[in-house]
Design an enzyme around this catalytic site. Sequence first.
Site, PDB file in Angstrom:
ATOM      1  N   TYR A 171       0.884  -1.408   0.133  1.00 22.59           N
ATOM      2  CA  TYR A 171      -0.051  -0.332   0.035  1.00 22.59           C
ATOM      3  C   TYR A 171       0.901   1.268   0.097  1.00 22.59           C
ATOM      4  O   TYR A 171       2.004   1.160  -0.034  1.00 22.59           O
ATOM      5  CB  TYR A 171      -0.943  -0.007   1.168  1.00 22.59           C
ATOM      6  CG  TYR A 171      -1.927  -1.183   1.003  1.00 22.59           C
ATOM      7  CD1 TYR A 171      -2.532  -1.433  -0.185  1.00 22.59           C
ATOM      8  CD2 TYR A 171      -2.221  -2.011   2.129  1.00 22.59           C
ATOM      9  CE1 TYR A 171      -3.408  -2.574  -0.286  1.00 22.59           C
ATOM     10  CE2 TYR A 171      -3.012  -3.111   2.001  1.00 22.59           C
ATOM     11  CZ  TYR A 171      -3.660  -3.425   0.740  1.00 22.59           C
ATOM     12  OH  TYR A 171      -4.588  -4.447   0.747  1.00 22.59           O
ATOM     13  N   CYS A 340      -7.821 -23.493  10.469  1.00 22.48           N
ATOM     14  CA  CYS A 340      -8.087 -22.950   9.277  1.00 22.48           C
ATOM     15  C   CYS A 340      -7.319 -23.755   8.229  1.00 22.48           C
ATOM     16  O   CYS A 340      -6.213 -24.253   8.492  1.00 22.48           O
ATOM     17  CB  CYS A 340      -7.349 -21.521   9.409  1.00 22.48           C
ATOM     18  SG  CYS A 340      -6.931 -20.674   7.786  1.00 22.48           S
ATOM     19  N   CYS A 347     -12.713 -16.466   3.045  1.00 24.24           N
ATOM     20  CA  CYS A 347     -12.361 -15.278   3.575  1.00 24.24           C
ATOM     21  C   CYS A 347     -11.843 -14.324   2.450  1.00 24.24           C
ATOM     22  O   CYS A 347     -12.844 -13.812   1.788  1.00 24.24           O
ATOM     23  CB  CYS A 347     -11.397 -15.364   4.740  1.00 24.24           C
ATOM     24  SG  CYS A 347      -9.884 -16.455   4.212  1.00 24.24           S
ATOM     25  N   CYS A 359     -16.438 -18.539   6.072  1.00 23.04           N
ATOM     26  CA  CYS A 359     -15.221 -19.248   6.315  1.00 23.04           C
ATOM     27  C   CYS A 359     -15.631 -20.787   6.008  1.00 23.04           C
ATOM     28  O   CYS A 359     -16.655 -21.366   6.243  1.00 23.04           O
ATOM     29  CB  CYS A 359     -14.930 -19.292   7.806  1.00 23.04           C
ATOM     30  SG  CYS A 359     -13.738 -20.513   8.406  1.00 23.04           S
TER      31      CYS A 359
HETATM   32  C1  LIG Z   1     -10.090 -11.622   4.921  1.00 26.54           C
HETATM   33  C2  LIG Z   1      -8.826 -11.195   5.016  1.00 26.54           C
HETATM   34  C3  LIG Z   1      -8.877  -9.821   4.997  1.00 26.54           C
HETATM   35  C4  LIG Z   1      -7.390  -9.259   5.445  1.00 26.54           C
HETATM   36  N1  LIG Z   1      -7.541  -7.731   5.619  1.00 26.54           N
HETATM   37  C5  LIG Z   1      -6.440  -6.983   6.051  1.00 26.54           C
HETATM   38  C6  LIG Z   1      -6.532  -5.602   6.061  1.00 26.54           C
HETATM   39  O1  LIG Z   1      -7.425  -5.054   6.012  1.00 26.54           O
HETATM   40  N2  LIG Z   1      -5.302  -5.231   6.762  1.00 26.54           N
HETATM   41  C7  LIG Z   1      -4.165  -5.957   6.799  1.00 26.54           C
HETATM   42  O2  LIG Z   1      -3.155  -5.514   7.059  1.00 26.54           O
HETATM   43  N3  LIG Z   1      -4.291  -7.235   6.576  1.00 26.54           N
HETATM   44  C8  LIG Z   1      -5.195  -7.776   6.083  1.00 26.54           C
HETATM   45  N4  LIG Z   1      -5.251  -9.161   5.915  1.00 26.54           N
HETATM   46  C9  LIG Z   1      -3.977 -10.112   6.519  1.00 26.54           C
HETATM   47  C10 LIG Z   1      -4.044 -10.492   7.716  1.00 26.54           C
HETATM   48  O3  LIG Z   1      -4.014  -9.258   8.597  1.00 26.54           O
HETATM   49  C11 LIG Z   1      -2.795 -11.330   8.084  1.00 26.54           C
HETATM   50  O4  LIG Z   1      -1.503 -10.781   7.837  1.00 26.54           O
HETATM   51  C12 LIG Z   1      -2.450 -12.628   7.073  1.00 26.54           C
HETATM   52  O5  LIG Z   1      -3.893 -12.893   6.847  1.00 26.54           O
HETATM   53  C13 LIG Z   1      -1.647 -13.478   7.627  1.00 26.54           C
HETATM   54  O6  LIG Z   1      -2.138 -14.127   8.806  1.00 26.54           O
HETATM   55  P1  LIG Z   1      -2.983 -15.464   8.908  1.00 26.54           P
HETATM   56  O7  LIG Z   1      -2.106 -16.570   8.342  1.00 26.54           O
HETATM   57  O8  LIG Z   1      -2.878 -15.602  10.619  1.00 26.54           O
HETATM   58  O9  LIG Z   1      -4.270 -15.190   8.338  1.00 26.54           O
HETATM   59  C14 LIG Z   1      -6.289  -9.715   5.608  1.00 26.54           C
HETATM   60  C15 LIG Z   1      -6.277 -11.409   5.611  1.00 26.54           C
HETATM   61  C16 LIG Z   1      -7.807 -11.911   5.359  1.00 26.54           C
HETATM   62  C17 LIG Z   1      -7.599 -13.427   5.459  1.00 26.54           C
HETATM   63  S1  SF4 Z   2     -12.204 -19.469   4.972  1.00 35.82           S
HETATM   64 FE1  SF4 Z   2     -10.362 -18.467   5.442  1.00 35.82          FE
HETATM   65  S2  SF4 Z   2     -10.224 -18.709   7.424  1.00 35.82           S
HETATM   66 FE2  SF4 Z   2     -11.837 -20.181   7.151  1.00 35.82          FE
HETATM   67  S3  SF4 Z   2     -10.707 -21.760   6.685  1.00 35.82           S
HETATM   68 FE3  SF4 Z   2     -10.194 -21.076   4.649  1.00 35.82          FE
HETATM   69  S4  SF4 Z   2      -8.507 -19.712   4.795  1.00 35.82           S
HETATM   70 FE4  SF4 Z   2      -9.152 -20.120   6.961  1.00 35.82          FE
END
Ligand SMILES: Cc1cc2nc3c(=O)[nH]c(=O)nc-3n(C[C@H](O)[C@H](O)[C@H](O)COP(=O)(O)O)c2cc1C
Ligand code: SF4
Length: 658
Positions: A171, A340, A347, A359
Amino acid sequence: MYPTLLSPLRLGPVTLRNRVVLSGMTTGFGFRDGAPDEDAIAYFAARSDGPGLVVVGFGAVAPEGRVEERIPWLWRPDAAEALAPLAAAIRARGAVAGLQLGHGGRQASPQLTGLRPVAPSPVPPHAHVRETPHALTAPEIQDVVAAYARAARAGARAGFEVLEVHAGHGYLIGQFLSPDANLRDDGYGGADPARRARFGAEVIAAVRAAAPDACVTVRMNGADHVPGGLTVEDAVSVAPRFEAAGAHGLVVSGGVYGSVPYSIPLLDDPEGIFLEAAARVRRAVRIPVVGVGRIVRPEAAEEALRRGDCDAVALGRALIADPEWVEKAAAGRADAIRPCIATVQGCAGMLQHGEAVSCAVNPEVGRERRPRVAPARRPDRVVVVGAGPAGMEAACRAAELGHRAVLLERSEALGGALRLAARTPVLGHLGRLVGWFERRLGAAGVQVRVAAEADGRALAALEPDLVVVATGARTAPPVLDGYELLPAWTLEDLLEGGASTLGTTGPLARPVVLGAGQRGLALATWLARGGASVTVVADGRPGADTSGLAARALLARLEAAGARIMRGRPARIASDGVLVRAGDGERLVLADGVVIAEPLHPVAVDGLDAMTADVARVGDAGGPRDIASAIAEAREVVEAHTQARAGPPRAGRHGHRR
Ligand SMILES: Cc1cc2nc3c(=O)[nH]c(=O)nc-3n(C[C@H](O)[C@H](O)[C@H](O)COP(=O)(O)O)c2cc1C
Ligand code: SF4
């Protein structure tokens, strides 16, 4: 249990009750004209009982910086009033409330904003947005800094105690940091990362000044993972400048639109994928660093903290899939955390199409306001046939609602399509979901019978009130000439170690895989990694049965493994390969064997017509569908049956429509 993870953390002026952060994530629902409604409030409230900090995802500081439709609009004159109930709901559950301040720059789509994107330099992003952005002039840069300050003031007035400046994921601030996006030769650009950090540092200082009591954190990339993008060395040199500008903490993420790995790790991306970079950044600063990126198990989080990779962990999808992640970890019930599966079908895959986040494994996401279905007044006997995801969900839900549930599975093991898919390493993590279902079946008290054939008579003998048919689907080889000429397997037969149509067994040196859905792609990648020269025949868009992001990731892995895709329709099997119709002609794909991955046909149960009990088909048994739909409809069928037996719904019930 997890002493470090569950210990408090001082983050500038705030103290978190533990070191789990709900990572900022856009919901795709619950915001109208930038203001949260009851659905958003319920969604965040449901995830605020456990984590120390709950961050509301990307709030746009300016209209041209929006990256999604349903997000906080922080430029609104009444933004503070509009957002106050959301901050209050998070704080009421004991979490510190956080809000991201973002500007999409060149990654903000003009189709969404109606405005030309802006950026440090006129260079379009790597993916998703094609427009060449307008390069900000120095006075325009100051306008954007002022917009961040106004947004910070609004956020703090709304009651958010943590303001997270978004300087990652490609961004606007991230674009200034990245050599490939920032070609400026004024004080905001150049070869020296310190100059490229100037814009971010000015934003941080302005946010601190505008909200002097707030904790200001910065989400930045440890690396962009695109050629010419920010490297970990750059990140290490930028981080102390952000600290000097006033940041109280850093969140170290990675990736930009179009990168591999992507900011949202997919499929078999390793757990804690960005932690190494976080650890390097942490060594360069004195403020706390939050790690993020496919952190899913409490043990892994605890280890990361103990190793000193980071001071807290941000969980994204783990907390979408299971809002009680922290509570279960704290209670020593980590095994009960719903895993997940990282295919982002529900998502981020929904967000990509401008739809509400849901989800795949948790049908309750986005429906937090819906009243819980009350347990059955009178237990029924619910018999479920087939132990794939739909069948296991139906049986668990039935038992959890007080019914006497019996689950019949024809094979020796539970899991159905999930278990099969998990045999290919790219989808190996699906095995965790099978394990979770098995434990849930046990905890709910479902009577499980494996190696159990079920037909109408056997079912009738169990005197069921409800029969849930969840027998799944199996590959049905297409009608083609030449099966007698070359060994052929269905995907199931190959994965289960069965013989080919000609009685042979593998391994194959040059297989053709018919079908480029996720099963076919994962299988082909596995075969190619094993040294085979693989061609996948794709009659349609490869990966069309999964999210666009997961399809991209599958294709990237397929390519890296050296397998090829050929677009076309199989016409005939020859003794030395498969003839494929593409365009006007036919081409021979040389092969020593054929693996058939599609189409899928539902598996039927004989003798159901004579049953007097209610019969419902769920999952692939009703026609091939994705796992999200399979689990959701299984749950729905059991809940609807329970409610119907309880009598008409009481007045005042409501679910929310998105
Ligand atoms: C549905 C969705 C929406 C997200 N929206 C944002 C966001 O608005 N801002 C951001 O910094 N990261 C966003 N992310 C990234 C998450 O904050 C996170 O950094 C990323 O999913 C990796 O973490 P995880 O593996 O625990 O999901 C989003 C991720 C998902 C799945
Ligand atoms: S929809 Fe997103 S949060 Fe739910 S299981 Fe799949 S990757 Fe994970």
